[in-house]
Design a protein around this motif. Structure first.
Motif, short mmCIF file in Angstrom:
data_model
loop_
_atom_site.label_atom_id
_atom_site.label_comp_id
_atom_site.label_asym_id
_atom_site.label_seq_id
_atom_site.Cartn_x
_atom_site.Cartn_y
_atom_site.Cartn_z
N TYR A 28 39.08 49.05 19.97
CA TYR A 28 40.22 49.92 20.21
C TYR A 28 40.42 50.16 21.70
N ILE A 29 41.67 50.07 22.16
CA ILE A 29 42.07 50.44 23.52
C ILE A 29 43.16 51.49 23.38
N CYS A 30 42.92 52.68 23.95
CA CYS A 30 43.90 53.77 23.82
C CYS A 30 45.19 53.41 24.56
N ALA A 31 46.25 54.12 24.23
CA ALA A 31 47.57 53.86 24.83
C ALA A 31 47.55 54.06 26.34
N ASP A 32 46.77 55.04 26.82
CA ASP A 32 46.71 55.28 28.26
C ASP A 32 46.08 54.09 28.99
N CYS A 33 44.96 53.58 28.47
CA CYS A 33 44.31 52.43 29.09
C CYS A 33 45.16 51.18 28.93
N GLU A 34 45.83 51.04 27.79
CA GLU A 34 46.74 49.91 27.59
C GLU A 34 47.83 49.92 28.66
N ARG A 35 48.39 51.09 28.92
CA ARG A 35 49.45 51.23 29.93
C ARG A 35 48.91 50.86 31.32
N LYS A 36 47.69 51.33 31.63
CA LYS A 36 47.09 51.01 32.93
C LYS A 36 46.89 49.51 33.07
N ILE A 37 46.41 48.86 32.01
CA ILE A 37 46.15 47.42 32.05
C ILE A 37 47.44 46.65 32.28
N THR A 38 48.49 47.03 31.57
CA THR A 38 49.74 46.29 31.67
C THR A 38 50.46 46.48 33.00
N HIS A 39 50.06 47.50 33.77
CA HIS A 39 50.69 47.75 35.07
C HIS A 39 49.79 47.39 36.24
N LEU A 40 48.64 46.78 35.97
CA LEU A 40 47.72 46.41 37.05
C LEU A 40 48.26 45.24 37.87
N THR A 41 47.93 45.23 39.13
CA THR A 41 48.19 44.08 39.98
C THR A 41 46.83 43.54 40.45
N GLY A 42 46.81 42.32 40.93
CA GLY A 42 45.57 41.70 41.35
C GLY A 42 44.85 42.43 42.47
N ASP A 43 45.57 43.20 43.27
CA ASP A 43 44.94 43.93 44.38
C ASP A 43 44.59 45.38 44.02
N ASP A 44 44.81 45.77 42.78
CA ASP A 44 44.46 47.11 42.33
C ASP A 44 42.94 47.27 42.30
N PRO A 45 42.39 48.39 42.78
CA PRO A 45 40.95 48.57 42.79
C PRO A 45 40.31 48.56 41.39
N ASN A 46 41.08 48.88 40.36
CA ASN A 46 40.55 48.89 39.00
C ASN A 46 40.72 47.56 38.27
N TYR A 47 41.30 46.58 38.92
CA TYR A 47 41.57 45.30 38.28
C TYR A 47 40.29 44.67 37.71
N ASP A 48 39.24 44.63 38.50
CA ASP A 48 37.99 44.01 38.05
C ASP A 48 37.34 44.77 36.89
N VAL A 49 37.49 46.08 36.89
CA VAL A 49 36.93 46.89 35.81
C VAL A 49 37.59 46.54 34.48
#
Length: 62
Positions: A28-49
């Motif tokens: 399961y991936i919550c809607a908040d994390c799903e939203r964060k994942i879909t808006h990530l860019t390659g230079d985002d500090p959380n991208y690797d996480v």
């Protein structure tokens, strides 16, 4: 016997009725994390996480 709460593999929040999210390969991936994942860019500090978390799901390590 009580059913175990479904928790997000990224933030460990429990599923809420108004925050469904998605399930990938039974994880399961919550809607908040799903939203964060879909808006990530390659230079985002959380991208690797999030990339590492998705790899763990895909390879059934989560």
């Amino acid at each position: 016997m009580m059913k175990e709460a479904i928790k997000c593999v990224f933030c460990c929040s429990s599923i809420e009725e108004k925050n469904f999210g998605i399930v990938i390969l039974g994880k399961y991936i919550c809607a908040d994390c799903e939203r964060k994942i879909t808006h990530l860019t390659g230079d985002d500090p959380n991208y690797d996480v999030y990339q590492g978390g998705l790899k763990r799901i895909w390879f059934n390590e989560a």
